[in-house]
Design an enzyme around this catalytic site. Structure first.
Site, short mmCIF file in Angstrom:
data_model
loop_
_atom_site.label_atom_id
_atom_site.label_comp_id
_atom_site.label_asym_id
_atom_site.label_seq_id
_atom_site.Cartn_x
_atom_site.Cartn_y
_atom_site.Cartn_z
N LYS A 1 -53.00 25.88 67.33
CA LYS A 1 -51.72 25.33 67.79
C LYS A 1 -50.89 24.87 66.59
O LYS A 1 -51.42 24.75 65.48
CB LYS A 1 -51.98 24.18 68.76
CG LYS A 1 -52.68 22.99 68.13
CD LYS A 1 -53.14 22.00 69.19
CE LYS A 1 -53.84 20.83 68.52
NZ LYS A 1 -54.50 19.95 69.49
N ARG B 1 -54.44 11.28 79.30
CA ARG B 1 -53.22 11.99 78.92
C ARG B 1 -53.02 13.07 79.99
O ARG B 1 -52.33 12.84 80.96
CB ARG B 1 -53.42 12.59 77.52
CG ARG B 1 -52.36 12.23 76.53
CD ARG B 1 -52.72 12.60 75.11
NE ARG B 1 -53.49 13.83 74.97
CZ ARG B 1 -53.83 14.38 73.82
NH1 ARG B 1 -53.46 13.82 72.70
NH2 ARG B 1 -54.54 15.48 73.78
N TYR C 1 -35.08 5.56 43.82
CA TYR C 1 -34.30 4.80 44.80
C TYR C 1 -34.96 3.45 45.06
O TYR C 1 -36.17 3.38 45.28
CB TYR C 1 -34.22 5.56 46.12
CG TYR C 1 -33.32 6.77 46.10
CD1 TYR C 1 -31.96 6.63 45.86
CD2 TYR C 1 -33.84 8.03 46.34
CE1 TYR C 1 -31.12 7.74 45.86
CE2 TYR C 1 -33.01 9.15 46.34
CZ TYR C 1 -31.65 9.00 46.09
OH TYR C 1 -30.85 10.09 46.10
N MET D 1 -35.89 13.23 48.51
CA MET D 1 -35.84 14.46 49.32
C MET D 1 -36.48 15.65 48.60
O MET D 1 -37.24 16.41 49.19
CB MET D 1 -34.40 14.79 49.70
CG MET D 1 -34.29 15.98 50.64
SD MET D 1 -32.60 16.43 51.01
CE MET D 1 -32.19 15.24 52.27
C1 PLP Z 1 -55.92 19.97 69.12
C2 PLP Z 1 -57.01 20.09 70.10
C3 PLP Z 1 -58.31 20.37 69.68
C4 PLP Z 1 -58.71 20.43 68.22
O1 PLP Z 1 -58.80 19.11 67.71
P1 PLP Z 1 -59.36 18.84 66.23
O2 PLP Z 1 -59.46 17.38 66.13
O3 PLP Z 1 -58.32 19.40 65.31
O4 PLP Z 1 -60.64 19.58 66.14
C5 PLP Z 1 -59.26 20.58 70.65
N1 PLP Z 1 -58.95 20.49 71.97
C6 PLP Z 1 -57.71 20.21 72.40
C7 PLP Z 1 -57.44 20.11 73.85
C8 PLP Z 1 -56.70 19.99 71.48
O5 PLP Z 1 -55.47 19.70 71.91
#
Ligand code: PLP
Length: 390
Positions: free
Chosen positions: A67, A163, A287, A335
């Protein structure tokens, strides 16, 4: 569905291309800004193999979690590197799933949050994408879609993350519907751990998960373990595991390094020193003048700033490598530039190579200094940073 994939970009290829473009526009050679993110495909494969050492049972399958553009490493690049190793790819956006299919990948693809719109359901069927289903509305939309054949589905169970997903009570109250639905294909039970890297652990969630699993008349396949659970809780390593961050060579734990687990960094962010300032005691840098020289100091100006994805909230004192030597940042990140202390590193000067994180300096360390996690650093890598493969 596999076919030849494009060869990885090399540093020189990328520069050639940029130069060709620039030359055609301006008739002269282009000196690229020296920042680069190098992605090490062999480290990625090494980390995958490490994960498989924790999941030695060949019946255990692996979703490579890709992802967020493979945690900022490039979806197609990572899929290419893990092709033939990962049993499937797990991601969020249906477009990313379709992109993988169109690039020729035939492995299972899991949509971790399922479909967001009813119109995506026929696309799941057409591209053989396995959606997660986490709420009753998705189930209703699936029934209304009246697909020609049922879709395999991951049923997302809320065992305490609170969640997404169905609780024990929700499953109890809809079980007749679940068992009878003609539109649900093969079911896998999935849950996600809230504290596999922390003090609460996973036992309490496992207990709830097993209770839900017992409701179903048959023993359904499961998918539970994220990176932290894979490394810490062998009892979660079964069915389809879902490693993410470990594949990219960072640690899911605050208190243990990736190297402790034999993981190798995949993304190395490098740049160069653009200029060196010699300043006298009392002079301040950047800065807000957050760094004040206590003694005669040499300050290196690095071609990397928050517009490249380096965290602006990294305080002075954050580790950085210059000419292979470890030193610290000094003053506020701006930046396009940041500043570091080169006092006492006489071999470092204008043009010296700098490593912001990666090979030689764990992203986890930079993240910890900045009050965040390596996940965020990787995902924040900006589009303007040229990516090269090694
Ligand atoms: C992102 C995610 C993972 C992977 O998590 P890591 O901590 O990067 O291994 C696994 N399962 C779900 C549902 C996720 O959203």
């Amino acid at each position: 569905m596999e076919r030849a994939l494009p060869a990885p970009e090399t540093d020189s290829l990328l520069e050639l291309r940029q130069n060709a473009l620039f030359q055609s526009l301006y008739g002269k050679l282009f000196m690229p800004r020296p920042i680069r993110a190098r992605i090490d495909a062999s480290a990625l494969r090494h980390n995958f193999a490490r994960v498989r050492q924790y999941a030695a049972d060949p019946k255990t399958k692996t979703w490579a979690v890709v992802k967020a553009d493979a945690y900022g490493h490039g979806l197609l690049r990572v899929a290419h590197a893990l092709n033939g190793l990962a049993d499937g790819f797990a991601l969020l956006d249906i477009q990313e799933g379709i992109a993988l299919r169109e690039a020729g990948y035939g492995q299972p693809i899991l949509l971790l949050e399922g479909f967001f719109e009813a119109r995506d359901i026929p696309l799941c069927a057409r591209y053989a994408l396995t959606p997660a289903i986490h709420c009753i509305e998705q189930l209703e939309a699936l029934e209304k879609a009246r697909l020609a054949s049922p879709l395999p589905v991951y049923l997302k169970l809320n065992t305490g993350m609170n969640r997404l997903g169905f609780t024990l009570e929700a499953i109890e109250s809809m079980k007749a519907r679940l068992f009878e639905s003609r539109y649900l294909g093969a079911l896998t039970l999935m849950t996600h751990f809230a504290d596999a890297d922390g003090a609460r652990g996973i036992a309490w969630q496992m207990e709830r998960f097993q209770k839900i699993r017992a409701i179903f008349p048959e023993r359904l396949p499961v998918s539970m373990a994220n990176s932290a659970a894979i490394l810490r809780y062998p009892e979660t390593v079964m069915g389809w595991i879902r490693p993410g961050i470990v594949l990219y060579g960072a640690s899911p734990f605050e208190e243990r390094s990736a190297a402790d687990f034999g993981l190798k960094p995949v993304m190395t962010l490098t740049s160069r020193i653009l200029e060196v300032q010699e300043i006298v005691p009392g002079e301040r840098v950047g800065y807000g003048g957050l760094f004040t020289a206590q003694k005669p100091s040499r300050i290196g100006i690095v071609a990397c700033g928050y517009a490249d994805g380096y965290p602006r909230h990294a305080p002075g004192g954050t580790p950085i490598l210059v000419a292979g030597r470890r030193t610290v940042t000094a003053g506020r990140v701006s930046m396009d530039m940041l500043t570091c202390d080169l006092t006492g590193i006489s071999e470092a000067g204008m043009g010296s190579p700098v490593t912001l994180w990666g090979d030689g300096l764990a992203a986890d360390e930079v993240a910890a200094s900045s009050g965040t996690v390596a996940y965020e650093l990787f995902c924040a890598l900006a589009r303007r940073v040229p990516v090269v493969e090694s």
